[in-house]
Design a protein around this motif. Structure first.
Motif, PDB file in Angstrom:
ATOM      1  N   UNK A  16       0.845  -1.189   0.000  1.00  0.00           N
ATOM      2  CA  UNK A  16       0.000   0.000   0.000  1.00  0.00           C
ATOM      3  C   UNK A  16       0.886   1.248   0.000  1.00  0.00           C
ATOM      4  N   UNK A  17       0.565   2.187  -0.877  1.00  0.00           N
ATOM      5  CA  UNK A  17       1.339   3.430  -0.965  1.00  0.00           C
ATOM      6  C   UNK A  17       0.847   4.401   0.111  1.00  0.00           C
ATOM      7  N   UNK A  18       1.408   4.295   1.295  1.00  0.00           N
ATOM      8  CA  UNK A  18       0.984   5.138   2.423  1.00  0.00           C
ATOM      9  C   UNK A  18       1.311   6.603   2.195  1.00  0.00           C
ATOM     10  N   UNK A  19       2.428   6.879   1.550  1.00  0.00           N
ATOM     11  CA  UNK A  19       2.808   8.271   1.275  1.00  0.00           C
ATOM     12  C   UNK A  19       1.768   8.948   0.380  1.00  0.00           C
ATOM     13  N   UNK A  20       1.294   8.229  -0.613  1.00  0.00           N
ATOM     14  CA  UNK A  20       0.268   8.790  -1.501  1.00  0.00           C
ATOM     15  C   UNK A  20      -1.013   9.068  -0.727  1.00  0.00           C
ATOM     16  N   UNK A  21      -1.432   8.143   0.139  1.00  0.00           N
ATOM     17  CA  UNK A  21      -2.632   8.352   0.937  1.00  0.00           C
ATOM     18  C   UNK A  21      -2.490   9.574   1.835  1.00  0.00           C
ATOM     19  N   UNK A  22      -1.321   9.753   2.403  1.00  0.00           N
ATOM     20  CA  UNK A  22      -1.108  10.901   3.286  1.00  0.00           C
ATOM     21  C   UNK A  22      -1.149  12.203   2.503  1.00  0.00           C
ATOM     22  N   UNK A  23      -0.531  12.220   1.326  1.00  0.00           N
ATOM     23  CA  UNK A  23      -0.488  13.455   0.534  1.00  0.00           C
ATOM     24  C   UNK A  23      -1.851  13.805  -0.058  1.00  0.00           C
ATOM     25  N   UNK A  24      -2.691  12.810  -0.309  1.00  0.00           N
ATOM     26  CA  UNK A  24      -3.997  13.041  -0.937  1.00  0.00           C
ATOM     27  C   UNK A  24      -5.149  12.989   0.057  1.00  0.00           C
ATOM     28  N   UNK A  25      -4.828  12.955   1.365  1.00  0.00           N
ATOM     29  CA  UNK A  25      -5.870  12.764   2.368  1.00  0.00           C
ATOM     30  C   UNK A  25      -6.940  13.853   2.302  1.00  0.00           C
ATOM     31  N   UNK A  26      -6.524  15.114   2.170  1.00  0.00           N
ATOM     32  CA  UNK A  26      -7.494  16.214   2.127  1.00  0.00           C
ATOM     33  C   UNK A  26      -8.398  16.090   0.909  1.00  0.00           C
ATOM     34  N   UNK A  27      -7.831  15.709  -0.232  1.00  0.00           N
ATOM     35  CA  UNK A  27      -8.648  15.546  -1.445  1.00  0.00           C
ATOM     36  C   UNK A  27      -9.621  14.386  -1.294  1.00  0.00           C
ATOM     37  N   UNK A  28      -9.149  13.314  -0.674  1.00  0.00           N
ATOM     38  CA  UNK A  28     -10.021  12.170  -0.457  1.00  0.00           C
ATOM     39  C   UNK A  28     -11.213  12.547   0.417  1.00  0.00           C
ATOM     40  N   UNK A  29     -10.959  13.286   1.501  1.00  0.00           N
ATOM     41  CA  UNK A  29     -12.026  13.683   2.402  1.00  0.00           C
ATOM     42  C   UNK A  29     -12.990  14.650   1.713  1.00  0.00           C
ATOM     43  N   UNK A  30     -12.446  15.532   0.875  1.00  0.00           N
ATOM     44  CA  UNK A  30     -13.301  16.497   0.177  1.00  0.00           C
ATOM     45  C   UNK A  30     -14.258  15.763  -0.761  1.00  0.00           C
ATOM     46  N   UNK A  31     -13.747  14.804  -1.495  1.00  0.00           N
ATOM     47  CA  UNK A  31     -14.585  14.043  -2.412  1.00  0.00           C
ATOM     48  C   UNK A  31     -15.606  13.208  -1.635  1.00  0.00           C
ATOM     49  N   UNK A  32     -15.160  12.586  -0.536  1.00  0.00           N
ATOM     50  CA  UNK A  32     -16.057  11.753   0.264  1.00  0.00           C
ATOM     51  C   UNK A  32     -17.220  12.571   0.825  1.00  0.00           C
ATOM     52  N   UNK A  33     -16.926  13.766   1.309  1.00  0.00           N
ATOM     53  CA  UNK A  33     -17.979  14.641   1.849  1.00  0.00           C
ATOM     54  C   UNK A  33     -18.930  15.071   0.740  1.00  0.00           C
ATOM     55  N   UNK A  34     -18.387  15.358  -0.455  1.00  0.00           N
ATOM     56  CA  UNK A  34     -19.228  15.774  -1.578  1.00  0.00           C
ATOM     57  C   UNK A  34     -20.209  14.672  -1.965  1.00  0.00           C
ATOM     58  N   UNK A  35     -19.729  13.430  -1.960  1.00  0.00           N
ATOM     59  CA  UNK A  35     -20.613  12.308  -2.287  1.00  0.00           C
ATOM     60  C   UNK A  35     -21.660  12.117  -1.199  1.00  0.00           C
ATOM     61  N   UNK A  36     -21.223  12.219   0.062  1.00  0.00           N
ATOM     62  CA  UNK A  36     -22.153  12.018   1.172  1.00  0.00           C
ATOM     63  C   UNK A  36     -23.237  13.079   1.194  1.00  0.00           C
ATOM     64  N   UNK A  37     -22.885  14.329   0.893  1.00  0.00           N
ATOM     65  CA  UNK A  37     -23.849  15.426   0.920  1.00  0.00           C
ATOM     66  C   UNK A  37     -24.667  15.520  -0.367  1.00  0.00           C
ATOM     67  N   UNK A  38     -24.373  14.675  -1.344  1.00  0.00           N
ATOM     68  CA  UNK A  38     -25.137  14.673  -2.580  1.00  0.00           C
ATOM     69  C   UNK A  38     -24.713  15.722  -3.577  1.00  0.00           C
ATOM     70  N   UNK A  39     -23.576  16.366  -3.338  1.00  0.00           N
ATOM     71  CA  UNK A  39     -23.104  17.379  -4.285  1.00  0.00           C
ATOM     72  C   UNK A  39     -22.654  16.743  -5.593  1.00  0.00           C
ATOM     73  N   UNK A  40     -22.227  15.488  -5.538  1.00  0.00           N
ATOM     74  CA  UNK A  40     -21.812  14.764  -6.728  1.00  0.00           C
ATOM     75  C   UNK A  40     -22.090  13.285  -6.489  1.00  0.00           C
ATOM     76  N   UNK A  41     -22.512  12.602  -7.531  1.00  0.00           N
ATOM     77  CA  UNK A  41     -22.793  11.173  -7.396  1.00  0.00           C
ATOM     78  C   UNK A  41     -21.519  10.374  -7.612  1.00  0.00           C
ATOM     79  N   UNK A  42     -21.497   9.182  -7.068  1.00  0.00           N
ATOM     80  CA  UNK A  42     -20.316   8.332  -7.220  1.00  0.00           C
ATOM     81  C   UNK A  42     -20.100   7.943  -8.679  1.00  0.00           C
ATOM     82  N   UNK A  43     -21.203   7.740  -9.426  1.00  0.00           N
ATOM     83  CA  UNK A  43     -21.059   7.379 -10.840  1.00  0.00           C
ATOM     84  C   UNK A  43     -20.458   8.518 -11.642  1.00  0.00           C
ATOM     85  N   UNK A  44     -20.902   9.759 -11.363  1.00  0.00           N
ATOM     86  CA  UNK A  44     -20.330  10.913 -12.046  1.00  0.00           C
ATOM     87  C   UNK A  44     -18.861  11.070 -11.698  1.00  0.00           C
TER      88      UNK A  44
END
Length: 226
Positions: free
Chosen positions: A27-55
């Motif tokens: 597992x590329x832990x360094x990549x996960x650490x560097x992209x953590x903020x982007x991952x959380x931003x996308x996850x929140x957007x999907x959860x709040x319905x701002x964007x669908x997972x398929x899109x």
């Protein structure tokens, strides 16, 4: 299935062979650490319905091998899958539940394919909208037949109870609604008229075709001159 190690130094006494060769499937832990903020931003957007997972998948699909966020999500998926695989191996009750659920899904898919026997189950249309229609119509018909089977089973159980039979719940648990023996996919055709002698065919029509015949002759130049 592929198991992924959390680091190159990770080794296990009894299950190390599940993770493949040493130094691989890391597992590329360094990549996960560097992209953590982007991952959380996308996850929140999907959860709040701002964007669908398929899109999101459609947007990330283009040039995905160069997209760091897409790659980071892939690493997250590998982590979750590895954890779930390890749970599946170590937790016997979970293993039984997963197996039971998988069998149900496979049974439904086989029944759905049996219902959608036309064109051998192949969707020949290249239009995505028509493909989606075919899949949804097949699912609707499949569920309708399953519901009808469930109603028939319930009616038979009620009749048996009225007759004094003792119904064991464990016996009912083994009855599947994916029954096909009583279903006529090609319909039912009456044959009682096969022995009736048809009337003689009369090709004559009480229609005067002289006018059309004269028009054809004039068109071909055989008409009389004025």
């Amino acid at each position: 299935m592929t198991f992924y190690r959390p680091s190159k130094q990770s080794e296990y006494v009894h299950i190390d062979s599940l993770f493949g060769e040493a130094g691989r499937n890391i597992i590329d832990s360094d990549l996960l650490e560097s992209q953590f903020r982007h991952l959380m931003r996308v996850a929140v957007s999907v959860r709040e319905g701002a964007i669908s997972s398929s899109t999101l998948l459609k947007r990330r699909r283009s040039g995905s091998h160069k997209n760091s966020t897409y790659t980071a999500f892939r690493e997250v998926g590998r982590v979750i899958r590895t954890v779930q695989l390890l749970r599946h191996l170590s937790d016997a009750p979970l293993h039984r539940r997963v197996t039971a659920a998988t069998n149900k899904v496979e049974s439904f898919n086989r029944f759905s394919q049996w219902v959608g026997f036309g064109s051998r189950g192949v969707i020949a249309d290249n239009n995505p909208i028509e493909q989606e229609k075919a899949m949804k119509f097949n699912a609707l018909l499949t569920n309708s037949v399953i519901f009808h089977n469930a109603l028939d089973i319930a009616e038979i159980v009620r009749q048996l109870l009225e007759e004094g039979w003792e119904i064991d719940p464990e016996d009912l648990a083994h009855i599947s609604p994916y029954l096909t023996e009583h279903i006529k996919r090609f319909g039912e055709y009456s044959t009682h008229e096969l022995g009736i002698q048809p009337e003689a065919y009369d090709p004559k029509l009480d229609v005067d075709f002289t006018q059309l015949h004269d028009q054809e002759l004039r068109a071909e130049g055989f008409g009389t001159a004025a």
